[in-house]
Design a protein around this motif. Sequence first.
Motif, short mmCIF file in Angstrom:
data_model
loop_
_atom_site.label_atom_id
_atom_site.label_comp_id
_atom_site.label_asym_id
_atom_site.label_seq_id
_atom_site.Cartn_x
_atom_site.Cartn_y
_atom_site.Cartn_z
N PRO A 113 0.80 -1.23 0.00
CA PRO A 113 0.00 0.00 0.00
C PRO A 113 0.83 1.28 0.00
O PRO A 113 0.32 2.34 -0.35
CB PRO A 113 -0.82 -0.12 1.30
N GLU A 114 2.11 1.18 0.37
CA GLU A 114 2.96 2.36 0.35
C GLU A 114 3.10 2.92 -1.07
O GLU A 114 3.39 4.10 -1.27
CB GLU A 114 4.35 2.03 0.91
N LEU A 115 2.90 2.04 -2.06
CA LEU A 115 2.99 2.49 -3.46
C LEU A 115 1.90 3.51 -3.80
O LEU A 115 2.03 4.26 -4.76
CB LEU A 115 2.87 1.28 -4.40
N GLU A 116 0.83 3.52 -3.01
CA GLU A 116 -0.27 4.45 -3.28
C GLU A 116 0.20 5.90 -3.24
O GLU A 116 -0.27 6.74 -4.02
CB GLU A 116 -1.41 4.22 -2.28
N LYS A 117 1.14 6.21 -2.37
CA LYS A 117 1.65 7.58 -2.26
C LYS A 117 2.37 7.99 -3.54
O LYS A 117 2.22 9.12 -4.02
CB LYS A 117 2.56 7.71 -1.05
N GLU A 118 3.16 7.07 -4.09
CA GLU A 118 3.87 7.36 -5.34
C GLU A 118 2.88 7.58 -6.49
O GLU A 118 3.05 8.48 -7.32
CB GLU A 118 4.81 6.20 -5.70
#
Length: 772
Positions: free
Chosen positions: A12-17
Amino acid sequence: MEPKISEKAWNPELEKEILKKWEDEKIYDFTPQDDNYTIDTPPPYPSGRPWHIGAAAHYSQIDMIARTARMSGKNVYFPIGIDRNGLPVELYTEKKHNIRMRETERGEFLNLCREALDDLEAEMIVIMKSLGISGDFANYYRTDSEEYRSLTQSTFIELWKKGQVYLANRPNNYDWVSGTTIADAEITYQDLPTKLVYMKFKIKDTDQEIIIASTRPELLCACRTIIVNPEDERYTKYIGKKIIVPITNVEVELKTHHSAKEEFGSGAVMVCSYGDQNDVALFRELELEEIVAIGLDGRMTEVAGEYVGLKPKQARTKIIEDLETNGFLEKIEEINHRTPISERSKIPIEIIPMEEYYLKQKDAIVKIKNLGQEITFHPSMHKQILMNWLESINIDWPISRRRFYGTEIPIWYCKNCSEPHVPEPGKYYRPWKEKCPISNCSKCNSTEFVGEERTFDTWMDSSVSPLFISKFNRDEEFFKKVYPASIRPQAKDIVRTWLYYTLLRCEQLTGEKPWSEAWIMGYGLDEKGMKMSKSKGNAIDPLPVIEKLGADTFRFWSASEINHGYDFRCNEQKIESSKKFLSKLWNVSRFLSSFPVIKSGDLTASDKWILSELDNLVKECKKGYDEYNFFIPAIAIREFTWNLFAAHYIEMVKARAYGIEFTDEERDGAIFTLHKTLSTVLKLLAPITPFITEHLWKILYSEESIHKEKQVDSENLEEQSNITKEITEFNSKVWNEKKDQGLSLKDSIKIEIPSMLEPYKKDLKSMHNLID
């Protein structure tokens, strides 16, 4: 073959990118065309900790509306606003700084309110962006901006000039905690425990008495008549007689009226100013002289005699004691009474005569009903909320409020003759601090004026949201292109306020309805089924949940939790369980990323079967998306992907896709079908889970965003659902047989393939390692 997707799980950290890329690439920027799809987005209100998890789910689904429309080829205008007017921020500011509004200099208090709103608004914007909401944050509006308030005032001035506004002294719903009039639409009703007090009223010049039951004995001092039902034979001989009110000894006449119910209490009713709306109606009808028993401070006035200064509840207790002491008390019953409650302060309202400004609405009810019938409601059952409310309206809308943080009523009064004057529209006016822009009184020619100190009901601002976002009276060309809006998405609890008032005001100002569709969502409930709210302390903060599990997990839970329009329960464990589907989608995509994307292939019966089922999925999703019911596609996509595509088809063609004992043409047919199915699933799922679908799409299929793709259409393939049951049951039979024999799934086994499945035999044999 190495998979293109190396990571073993969705992060889910990819959502920020991804959010950053969307912002940099401006993929949701709006340029008006001749045909546009305008969303009249509800501007959320920051008060206390902004938002609970139910509200976040609501706005997630509003974003699904926008994304669905874009992928349907529509030019979407998705404005974002923040509602910053009204009582909640005043109460929050009073509590935060331990001050009272009316004991604080007005300008200072307004500045403290703005500071509080700025902090809370910033967190709200973070939540909205984290959810992946694809609105226009670069140009978001505030309802307390000079531009917005100027529009509210301009529309008021226009309606004033049309004769739609008037000043009147009438009984009004009064919230004594917040110190202001409130409209009927701002009242809720609760069944609260109370005492039904049976009192003895003497009949003048006789030794007889009648019993009268009331839940408001503290209003004996405001009693002006006694009514009984004309059919109630118990009181026939007393009609027209003088009745002596206990404690006060005032004489009133006993009359008949159809509103008296024989079955309630004793059947005889005292009519006071003002216990309830029925009293209000009776005082008007019977032309009774009102007595103001409760003041603006929520306490008994001097007409209450020795009870002056007491709060109504205190006066009630004391007067019951005195009734008993003086022999006027017959009995007391404990009952649950339907009590009007202020939506804002959560306390029972009082009805007090006050001079307020009114906007005409009674004469418009038939017209608004007709407009309401023209609007498509999603779901259709919620149209009845509007129609029921229209049936209940019996007074015009009191639009003035005695508060500080709101749009000021733009009126100055002549200091000499009190004639009201409104300025020309076009700028934001603050009469309480600014000089009157009019030089001379039109009535007496005086040059001195006094500014109005009251503000508008906050719904006067909110009800012009479709006009503000379309630049009404500011940019005629833009207005023509985006107004009326296409859809109004909102919660069901504000149908009778925001939706109704918007219909009323926009029709008065433009002569047409403000949108053609209304999308109505249910309440977010806690685990026990109670409505979730910050005031109850049962609200879940969405930001930690989103940061922990990711927006897509949250959004998929929101869509798949319950059918649209119904109330839904919020549970963090349920939200977390939604992550399992995203993991399944990731695993499927990672497996398929080992194979090249090819544009065609020779299709076998297995390929044609899953493509037929995929076509059915497309049709089912289209039905749900057309109705803005995201539960339908969410459930259908999960069921298809997990229990058909992954569990059966992929297992059937895995060996073929690798080219093991199959021709190149057969291999290519499998690979083509695998990618066609996955790419279609990603497109279908994109409005619901925009992040993971974007990430997978860009790795596997295109450098362009999936959100610029057009949604897939049905190919109307030959229906093959009849074979699905045969395939899945046969596969289950083989798996169970291997399990019973203690075999692994890779072990060979001898099981005869049914004749109906003959076209699928080669794939089934390789899938199960069947031997003849």
